[in-house]
Design a protein around this motif. Structure first.
Motif, short mmCIF file in Angstrom:
data_model
loop_
_atom_site.label_atom_id
_atom_site.label_comp_id
_atom_site.label_asym_id
_atom_site.label_seq_id
_atom_site.Cartn_x
_atom_site.Cartn_y
_atom_site.Cartn_z
N ARG A 222 1.21 3.89 -3.38
CA ARG A 222 0.68 5.37 -3.31
C ARG A 222 1.87 6.20 -3.31
NH1 ARG A 222 -4.41 5.70 -1.03
NH2 ARG A 222 -3.94 7.68 -0.39
N ASP B 171 -8.61 17.40 -3.08
CA ASP B 171 -8.73 16.10 -3.03
C ASP B 171 -7.85 15.15 -3.88
OD1 ASP B 171 -9.84 13.62 -1.66
OD2 ASP B 171 -11.55 13.46 -3.16
N GLU C 58 0.71 -1.25 0.05
CA GLU C 58 0.18 -0.01 0.01
C GLU C 58 0.63 1.45 0.13
OE1 GLU C 58 -3.70 2.31 0.08
OE2 GLU C 58 -3.33 0.12 -0.34
N GLU C 59 2.14 1.31 0.85
CA GLU C 59 2.84 2.57 0.94
C GLU C 59 3.60 2.46 -0.34
OE1 GLU C 59 6.25 4.25 3.81
OE2 GLU C 59 5.07 2.72 4.54
N GLU D 194 -5.47 13.00 -2.70
CA GLU D 194 -5.48 11.75 -2.17
C GLU D 194 -6.79 10.86 -2.39
OE1 GLU D 194 -2.93 10.29 -0.49
OE2 GLU D 194 -1.83 12.16 -1.00
N GLY D 195 -7.77 11.60 -2.77
CA GLY D 195 -8.97 10.72 -3.34
C GLY D 195 -8.68 10.24 -4.48
N GLN D 196 -8.02 11.04 -5.52
CA GLN D 196 -7.90 10.46 -6.51
C GLN D 196 -6.74 9.05 -6.51
OE1 GLN D 196 -5.21 12.73 -9.45
NE2 GLN D 196 -6.57 12.53 -11.17
N VAL D 197 -5.57 9.47 -5.80
CA VAL D 197 -4.90 8.33 -5.54
C VAL D 197 -5.31 7.14 -4.97
CG1 VAL D 197 -2.74 7.69 -4.07
CG2 VAL D 197 -2.88 9.99 -4.88
N ASP D 198 -6.62 7.20 -4.16
CA ASP D 198 -7.33 5.88 -3.65
C ASP D 198 -7.88 5.20 -4.78
OD1 ASP D 198 -6.67 6.61 -1.02
OD2 ASP D 198 -8.62 7.60 -0.59
N ALA D 199 -8.39 6.20 -5.79
CA ALA D 199 -9.09 5.60 -6.89
C ALA D 199 -8.21 4.80 -7.83
CB ALA D 199 -9.83 6.62 -7.61
N VAL E 1 -5.32 3.40 -7.15
CA VAL E 1 -4.72 2.38 -6.41
C VAL E 1 -5.73 1.02 -6.63
CG1 VAL E 1 -4.04 1.21 -4.38
CG2 VAL E 1 -3.20 3.26 -4.92
N SER E 2 -7.04 1.49 -6.51
CA SER E 2 -8.11 0.49 -6.45
C SER E 2 -8.11 -0.25 -7.77
CB SER E 2 -9.59 1.17 -6.03
OG SER E 2 -9.97 2.10 -7.18
#
Length: 545
Positions: free
Chosen positions: A274, A290, A270-271, A292-297, A299-300
């Motif tokens: 990202r 946001d 995970e680290e 970090e929200g784009q990073v979440d998407a 990574v998903s």
């Protein structure tokens, strides 16, 4: 960055261009559509570099430093919209995009181009509205200067008629003499077809024609898949030559950002993943709302069960990686090239592989030297793009040329075996058997999945070990790069999945018949060696009393 930043800053029209964009342009399609255009620090810095001019006192004072710019960033960084904003400034009747001397402080003074011509090229007609031209259309129809332009779906003109931007998605041969002032190529990693590569070359040749306009080109893209021979690959590799000092071109500016691969990197962590996405994004993108929200998407997407992770790595980390389904390593293929090696001596034993179509796609004859494993193309015949489309001229593979190439091979070398895939060529293969016999001409059907899979595995293994080398033929290399794996519902003796090769998609214009012909040629060599045909020829002696 090529060239690297200088110790002393160059004069630039960048601040004036940025001011015009932020004062008069709006964002294109998307969440910010119609809002005043805002440049982040990195995009502002890029415009500053793109609009550098030679300083006072220089023989070319005021002229553009760079005639060609390339920008390679990950997906989702608004690089296409940036190109549209630059086109907006270049088209605008008040755009300060060319130097008209220097002020009292030695800073360049910008003026508009008097009669701009701005071709904007996408890789298909359907993409012209979705890419930079579509963004430019929104900028001129929804911004504060709507009264300055006469917009259309395929061209945008100034109201005074002096200047226009046009959407293009095909070869600009008819525009060879175009008086281009600025041009943009979008998503050049998709410019892989010969007609698009040729179009790019033709349009670059337009740039030096009318120097009074001080014209230039901009290419924007996500990085390329190695081996596809795209325009993006050519530009990136050219920039690397310039950076290494092997080419002294002074007119190119190139910027590429990626997440640098690290030893023993585990993107499943995970680290780590990202951090890689953040590095590929850069500090300016990381300051977006946001982020970090784009990073979440992002990574998903990597963790989704059906994700092609090689594709994900290319578009989100902007790394040059082999396509996930690519059958053969194009980097390894390049390492195996021996362009300086001469062809085998006349009379040497060789084998030949044959695969192809009569009316579409391509046909290939690939030879292999029996004793060394050296391969070369006897001929690859490709259907010209669009020839068999409705209204096209039609194309049929020239059988007489194929036949003549094989006859020449038989006349030059000792051809001990030819493995030929029969579909569409049964008549010609029968003719060859009548000429050279069944022992030399064999039908080798490629539609036998298991046999084909084992043959391909041997072919790939020969590349890995270096048993196979080749002449470096560019068309043959392109076909090797175009081959994609199609996994079969069967395993080998060790439980590994078997695969055959296919095109990237049905009806794709990216041919791979050369790769199939090369595999058949290698299979013929393997069988010929098993049969002992690589043994030295017996000498005949005549004894006399």
């Amino acid at each position: 960055m090529v060239p690297a930043p200088d110790d002393e800053l160059w004069p630039t029209l960048g601040p004036q261009v940025c001011d015009l964009i932020e004062e008069r342009a709006v964002h294109g399609p998307g969440a910010l559509r119609g809002r005043p255009y805002v440049l982040d620090p990195e995009k502002r810095a890029l415009i500053y570099r793109w609009y550098e001019v030679f300083p006072q006192g220089h023989p070319r004072a005021g002229k553009r430093r760079f005639k060609r710019a390339g920008l390679s960033l990950r997906k989702g960084t608004a690089k296409t919209e940036l190109a549209a904003a630059v086109a907006f400034a270049e088209l605008h009747p008040e755009g300060p995009v060319r130097c008209d001397g220097f002020d009292a402080d030695g800073e360049p003074v910008g003026i508009p181009v008097s009669d701009p011509y701005i071709p904007m090229v996408a890789y298909t007609e359907e993409q012209t509205e979705e890419l930079a031209y579509g963004a430019l259309y929104v900028m001129v129809t929804e911004g504060p200067d709507v009264d300055q332009f006469d917009p259309g779906l395929d061209r945008i003109m100034r109201w005074d008629g002096r200047g226009r931007a046009v959407a293009l998605a095909s070869s600009p041969d008819s525009r060879d003499g175009a008086r281009t002032t600025f041009q943009h190529f979008d998503e050049t990693h998709r410019f892989t077809l010969p007609r698009l590569v040729a179009a790019h070359g033709t349009m670059l040749a337009n740039i030096p024609k009318i120097m009074a306009f001080d014209p230039w080109s901009l290419e924007t893209t996500t990085t390329y898949t190695p081996g596809e021979g795209s325009v993006a690959q050519g530009t990136h590799e050219f920039a690397e030559l310039v950076a290494s000092g092997k080419n002294r071109d002074r007119t190119l500016f190139f910027f590429h950002r990626e997440a640098a691969p690290k030893p023993d990197e585990d993107l499943g962590d995970e680290e780590t993943i990202r951090a890689a996405v953040r590095e590929a994004s850069g500090p300016s993108i990381a300051s977006w709302p946001d982020f970090e929200g784009q990073v979440d998407a992002i990574v998903s997407l990597y963790n989704a069960p059906d994700t092609d992770r090689a594709y994900w790595e290319r578009v989100w980390l902007n790394r040059r990686v082999q396509a996930g389904r690519q059958a053969f390593s194009v980097e390894r293929w390049a390492e195996l090239a021996r362009p300086e090696q001469t062809l085998p001596e006349p009379g040497d034993r060789i084998v030949v592989g044959f695969d192809g179509a009569q009316f579409r796609d391509a046909t290939a004859l690939i030879a292999t030297h029996l004793s060394t494993g050296f391969q070369w193309s006897l001929g690859i015949w490709e259907c010209p793009p669009g020839a068999n489309d409705p209204g096209g001229e039609g194309w049929e593979c020239p059988e007489h040329e194929v036949d003549a190439a094989l006859v020449e091979a038989f006349n030059t070398w000792d051809v001990v075996r030819v493995y030929a895939d029969p579909p569409y060529w049964e008549g010609m293969i029968t003719h060859w058997k009548g000429r050279w016999g069944d022992q030399r001409i064999s039908e080798w059907w490629t539609n036998r999945p298991k046999a084909m899979a084992y043959s391909l595995r041997a072919y790939q293994g020969a590349m890995t070990t270096g048993e196979l080398t080749h002449s470096g033929d560019a068309v043959y290399a392109r076909h090797i790069g175009n081959a994609r794996k199609k996994f079969l519902k069967m395993l080998d003796d060790q439980g590994q999945p078997l695969w055959v090769i296919e095109k990237e998609r049905h009806q794709s214009p990216l041919s791979m018949d050369g790769a199939m012909g090369g595999c058949l040629s290698w299979e013929a060599r393997r069988d010929a060696i098993k049969a002992g045909l690589n043994q030295p020829k017996r000498q005949s002696y005549v004894y006399t009393a």
